[in-house]
Design a protein around this motif. Structure first.
Motif, PDB file in Angstrom:
ATOM      1  N   GLU A 201       1.089  -1.111   0.064  1.00  0.00           N
ATOM      2  CA  GLU A 201      -0.439  -0.195   0.195  1.00  0.00           C
ATOM      3  C   GLU A 201       1.059   1.283   0.166  1.00  0.00           C
ATOM      4  N   ALA A 202       0.883   2.298  -0.658  1.00  0.00           N
ATOM      5  CA  ALA A 202       0.925   3.471  -0.631  1.00  0.00           C
ATOM      6  C   ALA A 202       1.577   3.859   1.058  1.00  0.00           C
ATOM      7  N   GLY A 203       3.354   3.760   0.893  1.00  0.00           N
ATOM      8  CA  GLY A 203       3.338   4.797   2.243  1.00  0.00           C
ATOM      9  C   GLY A 203       4.310   3.923   3.107  1.00  0.00           C
ATOM     10  N   MET A 204       4.274   2.732   2.547  1.00  0.00           N
ATOM     11  CA  MET A 204       4.683   1.183   2.812  1.00  0.00           C
ATOM     12  C   MET A 204       6.398   1.937   3.347  1.00  0.00           C
ATOM     13  N   THR A 205       6.649   1.142   3.362  1.00  0.00           N
ATOM     14  CA  THR A 205       8.725   0.575   3.118  1.00  0.00           C
ATOM     15  C   THR A 205       8.482  -0.746   3.618  1.00  0.00           C
ATOM     16  N   ILE A 206       9.524  -1.137   2.912  1.00  0.00           N
ATOM     17  CA  ILE A 206       9.130  -2.404   2.120  1.00  0.00           C
ATOM     18  C   ILE A 206      10.405  -3.269   1.128  1.00  0.00           C
ATOM     19  N   VAL A 207      11.279  -4.264   1.804  1.00  0.00           N
ATOM     20  CA  VAL A 207      12.268  -4.787   1.434  1.00  0.00           C
ATOM     21  C   VAL A 207      12.071  -5.518   0.584  1.00  0.00           C
ATOM     22  N   ASN A 226       3.495   4.308  -6.113  1.00  0.00           N
ATOM     23  CA  ASN A 226       5.021   4.952  -6.203  1.00  0.00           C
ATOM     24  C   ASN A 226       5.528   6.215  -5.360  1.00  0.00           C
ATOM     25  N   GLU A 227       4.587   5.603  -3.684  1.00  0.00           N
ATOM     26  CA  GLU A 227       4.607   6.643  -2.625  1.00  0.00           C
ATOM     27  C   GLU A 227       5.218   5.349  -2.096  1.00  0.00           C
ATOM     28  N   GLY A 228       6.477   6.251  -0.912  1.00  0.00           N
ATOM     29  CA  GLY A 228       6.996   5.055   0.301  1.00  0.00           C
ATOM     30  C   GLY A 228       8.470   4.647  -0.300  1.00  0.00           C
ATOM     31  N   ARG A 229       8.071   3.528   0.188  1.00  0.00           N
ATOM     32  CA  ARG A 229      10.047   3.037  -0.335  1.00  0.00           C
ATOM     33  C   ARG A 229       9.996   1.716  -0.520  1.00  0.00           C
ATOM     34  N   ILE A 230      11.161   1.566  -0.919  1.00  0.00           N
ATOM     35  CA  ILE A 230      11.388   0.280  -1.163  1.00  0.00           C
ATOM     36  C   ILE A 230      13.215  -0.556  -1.413  1.00  0.00           C
TER      37      ILE A 230
END
Length: 394
Positions: A201-207, A226-230
């Motif tokens: 979801e938008a705003g998540m941090t995903i690794v 395209n919102e957050g961090r991967i």
């Protein structure tokens, strides 16, 4: 090229492919391309015919053949018209000798028997060796399925993935404006479902711990708007570098890539401990679920290599578990239909990390397999995938 000459060419290529498989050399597609680059006299029809012969022989030979001739003779004894090409004519194979050995038909190396997931029966093995479909994922950052459908003649919506289309065999998708503009990316339906299983979801941090060339990273970014961090990491510099132009074409700007040192993955990711909403481990594996696309990989696998992969999968799961924030999710996947890489690996993780709670996957399709779900060509029309998901303790 005459039919006999095509048969001899297939024999020569099968010899090269079998040697490369035993020595961890180039893939079949690469060897076929090299072969014809040095034989400009072969027309497009010749190349297609030889390639078809090669792959038909590979698909029926679960064990590495002793020779390309033995592999082709095995196929010829099932396809009578091929036997007529062993006539000793110019540029063709020598005549078949009475009692000459030929590769018996089999679906998998004998040492793998008994190691498949219990859901894998003979019909599933047969389906693993059929031609794979050509699937694309629609990039929600550029438009929806309704936009992509009219741009790709002959495309049909997928049965399971809401963001996928299936294209006609032989469709040249990379020559379309839909691909050049980033509206679609080539990706198997099963791989699309794996990305959706993360619940991004938008705003998540995903690794994305084993990001490779970024197919699932791109899908996750699209689901996040395209919102957050991967953070997309991998130990293979070459594969990771191929992600950069794909990110640009897809319009994705939230991804940072990290090159990891094999055996020191945890150290390179230490700053992310306890911060990720989702950690995806699409782990290196036997690739048994992708035999439709790369049937000669059956010849590359051996017990020692499989044991090393299973150990690596367990290590990566333990590293990934440390990165998940309290209440976050860990998703594990392998493109494998072997029990020890799928349900066995998930059950072992559950014993080591009993505080992690196994959760149902938020995707359609597949069948329950221990703590996860198994997708297969025969049941789901996808590559073979095992997927499991856990919630970290709060």
């Amino acid at each position: 090229m005459t039919p006999a000459a095509r048969t001899q060419a297939a024999i020569e290529l099968l010899d090269e492919i079998a040697v490369a498989a035993r020595e961890s050399g180039a893939a079949a597609d690469t060897l076929i391309a090299r072969y014809f680059k040095a034989r400009r006299y072969a027309g497009s029809g010749d190349r297609r015919a030889v390639r078809e012969l090669v792959y038909r022989a590979i698909r029926r030979s679960g064990e590495p053949p002793v020779s390309g001739r033995a592999a082709m003779l095995g196929l010829a004894r099932e396809v009578p018209e091929l036997r007529t090409f062993f006539d000793g004519s110019a540029h063709g194979p020598a005549p078949e000798v009475e009692g000459e050995a030929a590769c018996p038909a089999s679906f998998a190396p004998s040492w793998l028997h008994g190691r498949f997931d219990p859901l894998i029966d003979e019909s599933e093995l047969l389906a693993l060796l059929e031609r794979a479909s050509l699937d694309v994922r629609v990039n929600r950052l550029k438009g929806g399925v309704e936009v992509a459908l009219p741009a790709l003649p002959g495309a049909v919506a997928m049965r399971l993935s809401p963001i996928g289309l299936r294209l006609p065999e032989g469709f040249q998708v990379e020559e379309t404006e839909a691909w050049r503009s980033g509206l679609v990316e080539v990706q198997d339906e099963g791989s699309q479902l794996l990305s959706l299983a993360c619940g991004a979801e938008a705003g998540m941090t995903i690794v994305d711990v084993c990001a490779g060339a970024g197919g699932k990273t791109l899908a996750l970014a699209a689901e996040m708007g395209n919102e957050g961090r991967i953070v997309a990491s991998d130990t293979d510099r070459g594969r990771l570098s191929r992600m950069t132009p794909r990110l640009a074409r897809a319009g994705v700007s939230i991804v940072e890539t990290r090159l990891l040192d094999p055996g020191r993955e945890g150290a390179a990711l230490a700053d992310l401990v306890g911060t990720a909403d989702v950690v995806l481990v699409d782990a290196p594996c036997s690739g048994t679920g992708t035999w439709r696309r790369n049937p000669e990989t059956r010849w590359r696998l051996n017990p020692d290599r499989l044991a090393r992969l299973v150990a690596l999968q367990a290590d990566l799961l333990d590293i990934a578990a440390e990165l998940v924030r309290p209440g976050g999710h860990l998703v594990y996947a392998v493109c494998s239909v072997l029990a020890e890489e799928g349900r066995g690996q998930a059950e072992a993780f559950g014993r080591r990390r009993s505080a992690f709670v196994s959760e149902a996957l938020p995707i359609p399709g597949g069948r329950l397999s221990g703590q996860g779900r198994l997708l297969t060509p025969a049941h789901d029309g996808t590559d073979g995938f095992f997927v499991a998901r856990w919630r970290a303790p709060c």
